[in-house]
Write an enzyme that holds these catalytic residues in place. Structure first.
Site, PDB file in Angstrom:
ATOM      1  N   TYR A 136      -2.163  -0.788   9.928  1.00  8.69           N
ATOM      2  CA  TYR A 136      -2.189  -0.991   8.577  1.00  8.69           C
ATOM      3  C   TYR A 136      -1.001  -0.700   7.752  1.00  8.69           C
ATOM      4  O   TYR A 136      -0.458  -1.497   7.097  1.00  8.69           O
ATOM      5  CB  TYR A 136      -3.564  -0.590   7.993  1.00  8.69           C
ATOM      6  CG  TYR A 136      -3.572  -0.661   6.259  1.00  8.69           C
ATOM      7  CD1 TYR A 136      -4.160  -1.975   6.034  1.00  8.69           C
ATOM      8  CD2 TYR A 136      -3.096   0.242   5.510  1.00  8.69           C
ATOM      9  CE1 TYR A 136      -4.503  -2.408   4.545  1.00  8.69           C
ATOM     10  CE2 TYR A 136      -3.296  -0.159   4.070  1.00  8.69           C
ATOM     11  CZ  TYR A 136      -4.036  -1.399   3.680  1.00  8.69           C
ATOM     12  OH  TYR A 136      -4.301  -1.786   2.584  1.00  8.69           O
ATOM     13  N   SER A 170       0.788  -1.112  -0.021  1.00  7.51           N
ATOM     14  CA  SER A 170       0.235  -0.226   0.059  1.00  7.51           C
ATOM     15  C   SER A 170       0.757   1.330   0.047  1.00  7.51           C
ATOM     16  O   SER A 170       1.903   1.260   0.413  1.00  7.51           O
ATOM     17  CB  SER A 170      -0.837  -0.026   1.283  1.00  7.51           C
ATOM     18  OG  SER A 170      -1.668   1.148   1.280  1.00  7.51           O
TER      19      SER A 170
END
Length: 171
Positions: free
Chosen positions: A76, A63
């Site tokens: 995350y 990401s």
């Protein structure tokens, strides 16, 4: 006797999301993120490595949040950063078999991930579009062809790399 079917490619793309602000994040939330974003990738790769064909390829989804910090996304982002590192280690370990391992790190993409915020929330889309050099959030068609390319023989000399596809978000 049952024969194992060989596989040429593995794309580790499972994901879930949860905001994790410091001071109000539960152990259960961290465990759930870790289970999907790290343990799932590691153990699925471990299970399938014996049936991956020599010369195959693995793409792990990372990401943009592993590079730029978004408020409340620390766990995350850290899990996705761990995937970038894991990809390098797997590239080294599977390299003798000619198996390439890379990570692809999308920026904000208009999908149903995270409740569909980037797809459905015009305010969030506009905010992130303003952060991108290309002036928009990504669409699934911006990522799929990149993953296909990373799996193809056209990238036969690329391994252990993180490829960010974010439209220049937060350059």
């Amino acid at each position: 006797m049952r024969t194992r079917t060989p596989h040429h490619y593995l794309v580790n793309n499972a994901g879930n999301s949860a905001q994790t602000p410091l001071g109000s994040t539960s152990v259960e939330t961290v465990d759930a993120l870790f289970a999907v974003h790290f343990k799932g990738v590691f153990f699925l790769t471990q299970a399938l490595a014996p049936v991956l064909t020599d010369g195959g390829a693995i793409v792990n989804l990372s990401s943009g949040l592993a590079r730029f910090a978004g408020d409340g996304w620390s766990v995350y982002g850290a899990m996705k950063g761990a995937i970038d590192v894991l990809s390098r280690y797997l590239a080294k370990e599977l390299g003798p078999r000619g198996i390439r391992v890379n990570s692809v790190a999308p920026g904000p993409i208009a999908t149903d991930f995270g409740g569909g915020t980037m797809r459905d929330n015009e305010q969030a889309r506009s905010h992130m579009a303003a952060q991108a050099a290309l002036g928009r959030v990504g669409e699934p068609d911006d990522i799929g062809p990149l993953i296909a390319t990373m799996l193809s023989d056209r990238t036969h000399w690329i391994t252990g790399q993180r490829v960010e596809a974010s439209g220049g978000t937060l350059l």
